[in-house]
Design a protein around this motif. Structure first.
Motif, short mmCIF file in Angstrom:
data_model
loop_
_atom_site.label_atom_id
_atom_site.label_comp_id
_atom_site.label_asym_id
_atom_site.label_seq_id
_atom_site.Cartn_x
_atom_site.Cartn_y
_atom_site.Cartn_z
N LEU A 85 37.08 65.29 -53.38
CA LEU A 85 37.08 64.27 -52.23
C LEU A 85 38.53 63.53 -52.72
N VAL A 86 39.39 63.29 -51.46
CA VAL A 86 40.57 62.72 -51.60
C VAL A 86 40.54 61.70 -50.71
N MET A 87 41.17 60.31 -51.34
CA MET A 87 41.01 59.10 -50.40
C MET A 87 42.12 59.09 -49.55
N ARG A 92 39.04 56.60 -45.52
CA ARG A 92 37.82 57.65 -45.69
C ARG A 92 38.21 58.57 -46.73
N GLN A 93 37.24 59.52 -46.95
CA GLN A 93 37.55 60.53 -47.94
C GLN A 93 37.31 61.99 -47.33
N LYS A 94 38.11 62.76 -47.69
CA LYS A 94 38.22 64.23 -47.28
C LYS A 94 38.55 65.03 -48.29
N ILE A 105 47.66 59.43 -47.56
CA ILE A 105 46.63 59.33 -48.28
C ILE A 105 46.87 58.23 -49.15
N THR A 185 32.72 58.20 -58.00
CA THR A 185 31.94 58.43 -56.91
C THR A 185 30.44 58.30 -57.23
N GLN A 367 32.75 51.90 -51.72
CA GLN A 367 33.02 53.28 -51.14
C GLN A 367 31.72 54.14 -51.14
N ARG A 371 31.12 56.18 -47.64
CA ARG A 371 30.68 57.78 -47.76
C ARG A 371 29.40 58.40 -47.36
N ASN A 421 37.91 62.27 -56.26
CA ASN A 421 36.63 61.85 -56.47
C ASN A 421 36.47 60.41 -57.36
N GLY A 422 37.56 59.64 -56.52
CA GLY A 422 37.22 58.17 -56.97
C GLY A 422 37.99 58.01 -58.15
#
Length: 728
Positions: A85-87, A92-94, A105, A185, A367, A371, A421-422
């Protein structure tokens, strides 16, 4: 490590075949190795010349070229699992697999005493296969990455996932004494795998939104001679995202609403729109939807928290709160958070009876809330400008070699890092690009790169000479000017400026999406001189592209680069090169590739077949024997006379590609087919067990322009008998 601290000793790092004296003749300043470019030695030289005359025998449509690098610094190894997961910049995260070049990003940069979260851009994206390692943190966060990937360690700087391989230089790597920087995360809950907008989620969202901020009105009325009943629903909000989601979810329940302006903007408040309906059936349906369920599902709770947060929530100065004075709403909010593992407390009610549910646990908990619940309003989610502080336990518990290879993905960003991933994750400094077959003849080309540190100054001096006639200059004809090292050395802005200031027309051919960085500069140069941009794209199928050009930008990334060039107001030609007999020259492949190129907005196409120089030939045929043994016999006949495919083959390919180009509006003016073709060529070169031979094509400009020189093909004149090859 500091770049300036990586100089190689006097007896180390010489280019193969060159003694120290030979490097000295090149103007060697120093040789540099750094973990950021594992396995690559950069030989920084003070060049005596910049312009290179192109031999007439090459039959190129240009006489001069500039190559700021000798060799290519591709083969980057930094990468993470596709589901990392990229912030995003909006909070949002994708998953990294879904990122696109050009998206905004979150990265980080040091500002004063703290490293802070800042907005950055995805400059490049690519996939490769690497041995997988799993990093597990004390809070339950897991990250799968290659051993070469690096993360930011509290108080220790950047560290690789795993130690170096035997025989390689030592490097810092993660141990169980390290704590990563970021927010993590936590363990990934199963609810994240559920559909994002299931019927239960939608009903929960509408319940939170309408009970939190909506108005439901019902009243009896009496008029002379009759009585009746008025019903009305209205939801007025500043944020269009929440209105649009509510409208969509109501429509899925069969409820049609109307939208209208509700209140104008004032100096202290933004304008508001409202959705509404007065139909009695709609009113009753909405009432039914927002009834409190007896046994709410997990999905309903996710939706309810998203809706009540969009309606009544805030997140400022690192504090996430949901405020209301309705005891049922407050109780349901706290209970839903408890059920989803989101730590919270209830604050004392203020005057007027309004109480607040506050999320505790720092950014990690916030977060997790975002999420898990997926609110609609982006402005409440952002973290830009806040300090990178770790409030949860991000100690490394274990680093496991998983014992297998898997697909990995990496990106290049403007800050050189991103949030994976945070946690703060390093990326490849620039995109590994331009891995053309004709130059990938050995390890030396990949690992020994000569960098002409003063190329822009030397070029300016050469262009200022009275003898210079402002002839067209091409970049990217030998090594890609936007290869990996360009992200570090930034030589191209100076070259572009020198050419434009002298009135010299130029063109750039690249696979590297780092070109995006210089589009504003190139657009400015195009106001003064003729500029051509070309993108090399030979494949439409990702699997074959990665097999032949491992580590280079995907077809999708290059198509997006074409779109970015066109959006900048610049022409963009496409070099479909090299076309591989039996692999990429079928009508189906060429048709799909040219459709994609046309859709991206390319202003011209040049199609060039494979040619095999000594050194490359042996490597390529060895690859064919391993992966495509049935076509080897055909290749031996097509390339029976040496480097170039037989002339009859090239003619036959042109006959195939010409109508495909005409159909897509690229046309054939300024192009001609070479003579001497034979209709029997198909039968002569068909492998005995291959069936119909898939053909390819070559376009030979004989009076047009370099790819992308201008939309109408005007510009640099092409001399000689036409393009028969490109120096890759």
């Amino acid at each position: 490590m500091r770049w300036d601290g990586q100089a190689v000793g006097a007896d180390d790092g010489a280019l193969p075949g060159l003694e120290r004296a030979g490097l000295a003749r090149l103007g060697l300043v120093r040789s540099v190795k750094t973990p950021e470019f594992a396995g690559v030695t950069f030989h920084e030289v003070m060049s005596k010349s910049a312009l290179s005359k192109v031999p007439a025998a090459s039959r190129m449509p240009f006489g001069w070229t500039v190559n700021p690098y000798r060799g290519c610094s591709h083969a980057c190894r930094y990468c993470t699992s596709p589901d990392t997961l990229v912030m995003m910049a909006d909070g949002r995260q994708k998953p990294i697999r879904d990122l696109r070049v050009g998206e905004r990003i979150v990265g980080t940069e040091s500002r004063g005493k703290y490293r802070r979260y800042v907005q950055t851009e995805v400059l490049a994206w690519w996939a490769t296969r690497r041995p997988a390692h799993r990093v597990t943190l004390a809070d339950g966060t897991e990250i799968v990455a290659s051993g070469d990937h690096r993360f930011l360690v509290s108080g220790r700087g950047w560290k690789h996932v795993a130690s170096a391989l035997p025989g390689d230089a030592q490097r810092p790597y993660l141990t169980t004494n390290n704590s990563l920087m970021g927010f993590g995360t936590g363990p990934r809950p199963s609810v994240l795998e559920l559909p994002e907008s299931s019927p239960e989620y939608r009903r929960g969202y509408l319940t939170g939104m309408i009970r939190g901020d909506g108005m439901l009105f019902e009243k009896n009325y009496e008029r002379p001679g009759r009585t009746g009943r008025v019903t009305h629903f209205r939801l007025a909000l500043v944020d269009a995202e929440a209105l649009e989601r509510s409208t969509e979810y109501l429509a899925l329940e069969g409820i049609r609403v109307h939208r209208r302006p509700f209140s104008p903007a004032t100096p202290a408040r933004r304008p508001m729109d409202a959705i509404h309906t007065a139909r009695r059936a709609d009113y009753r349906a909405i009432r039914s939807i927002i009834d409190w369920p007896v046994n709410p599902s997990v999905e309903w709770k996710r939706g309810f928290l998203a809706g009540i947060f969009d309606a009544e929530g805030s997140c400022s100065r690192g504090i996430l709160r949901i405020a209301n004075k309705d005891e049922e709403i407050l109780s349901r909010t706290s209970g839903a958070m408890d059920a989803l593992g989101i730590s919270n407390v209830r604050e004392r009610a203020r005057e007027g009876g309004v109480a607040t549910i506050r999320v505790i646990g720092g950014m990690s908990a916030r977060q997790r809330f975002f999420r898990t619940t997926r609110p609609a309003i982006s402005r409440k989610l952002g973290i830009l400008g806040t300090a990178v502080k770790t409030s949860c336990d991000l100690r490394v518990v274990s680093v496991e070699d998983l014992g297998f290879e898997q697909e990995m993905i990496d990106i290049t960003t403007g800050t050189g890092d991103f949030i994976a991933n945070g946690v703060v994750s390093h990326n490849c400094f620039a995109r590994p690009t331009h891995e053309y077959l004709d130059l990938d003849a050995g390890k030396d080309f990949d690992s020994e790169v000569v960098v002409k540190m003063n190329v822009d100054q030397v070029l300016r001096a050469e262009l200022a000479k009275p003898s210079w006639r402002r002839e067209p200059v091409a970049l990217g004809t030998n090594t890609d000017p936007y290869q990996r090292a360009e992200g570090r050395y930034r030589l191209m802005p100076g070259i572009i400026g020198a050419l434009a200031d002298s009135g010299t027309p130029f063109s750039i051919l690249t696979k590297g999406t780092l070109l995006r960085r210089d589009l504003p500069l190139i657009a400015e140069a195009a106001q003064r001189v003729e500029v051509g941009l070309g993108v090399s794209l030979a494949f439409v199928d990702d699997e074959l592209q990665q097999a032949v050009e491992p580590g280079t930008p995907t077809p999708r990334a290059r198509l997006d680069l074409i779109r970015a060039v066109r959006a900048a107001g610049l022409p963009c030609g496409v070099m479909v090169a090299p076309v591989l007999p039996w692999l990429t020259d079928s009508r189906d492949h060429l048709r799909r590739l040219l459709d994609a190129v046309a859709d991206a907005g390319a202003t011209g196409v040049t199609v060039v077949p494979l040619h095999l120089k000594p050194g490359t030939r042996e490597w390529y045929l060895q690859w064919l024997e391993r992966d495509h043994p049935r076509v080897v016999a055909g290749y031996e006949r097509v390339f029976a006379r040496g480097t170039y495919a037989l002339e009859a083959y090239r003619q036959w390919l042109w006959d195939r590609v010409q109508p495909l180009l005409d159909e897509r509006g690229f046309g054939s003016s300024g192009h001609r087919a070479r003579s001497g073709a034979t209709g029997r060529f198909h039968d002569e070169l068909r492998p005995h067990d291959e069936g119909d031979y898939p053909a390819g094509s070559i376009v030979e400009p004989t009076g047009g322009a370099l790819p992308g020189m201008s939309p109408d093909g005007a510009g640099l004149e092409v001399a000689g008998a036409g393009v028969e090859q490109v120096l890759f």
